[in-house]
Design an enzyme around this catalytic site. Structure first.
Site: not given
Ligand SMILES: [Zn+2]
Length: 141
Positions: A68, A71
Site C-alpha cells: 500500500c 501506508c
C-alpha cells in the site's frame, strides 16, 4: 516518568517500558531486545489483545500493508507522532498477516488508524495523515 507498553517477540510477555529508555528496552522476563520504530511497536492479533486488556493508556493502531503506497508515506508520520505524544501506546498491525483481526474490525481501506480506550474502539480514521493529524485525532477521544 512516562511509559508505554510492548509485547516481547520472544516470550510474549507484556512489558511496561519507560519511554526515556525505550531505545535500549529489553524484556523484563527473558531479556530479549524490545524493538521499536520511534515508539511504535509491531503487534500480532494476540499481542494486541493482551495490550488491550492491560494498558492504562489508549492504544492507537496503524493498520497497514507492504503493498500500500499511502501506508509507506503514513508510516514515518505515525512514527513521528509516537515521539511527540505519550498519551497513547502506538502500535502497527500488518493486515497481510493479521487477516482475522482486520476482518473482525471490518477494515476495508488502508491505512486505517483506530484508537481503543478501555478495551473498546472509540475513534477510526481512514487514509494517510501527517503527524499533526495523528496528534489531533488523539485529542478527540
Ligand atoms: Zn521476553
Amino acid at each position: 516518568m512516562s511509559h508505554t507498553f510492548a509485547v516481547c517477540k520472544n516470550c510474549h510477555s507484556v512489558n511496561r517500558i519507560q519511554i526515556a529508555r525505550a531505545g535500549e528496552a529489553v524484556c523484563g522476563k527473558c531479556q530479549a531486545k524490545i524493538p521499536f520504530h520511534g515508539l511504535v511497536s509491531d503487534v500480532t492479533e494476540a499481542d494486541f489483545r493482551k495490550l488491550l486488556k492491560v494498558s492504562d493508556k489508549p492504544l492507537i493502531v496503524d493498520f497497514w500493508a507492504s503493498w500500500c503506497g499511502p501506508c509507506q508515506m503514513y508510516g514515518p508520520e505515525f512514527q513521528k507522532a509516537s515521539m511527540e505524544n505519550d498519551k497513547a501506546v502506538f502500535l502497527k498491525v500488518n493486515t497481510e498477516t493479521e487477516t482475522a483481526l482486520s476482518g473482525s474490525l471490518g477494515i476495508r481501506g488502508i491505512p486505517c488508524t483506530i484508537i481503543f480506550k478501555d478495551g473498546k474502539e472509540v475513534k477510526r480514521q481512514s487514509g494517510a495523515m501527517n503527524a499533526a493529524g495523528v496528534n489531533s485525532l488523539l485529542t478527540q477521544i
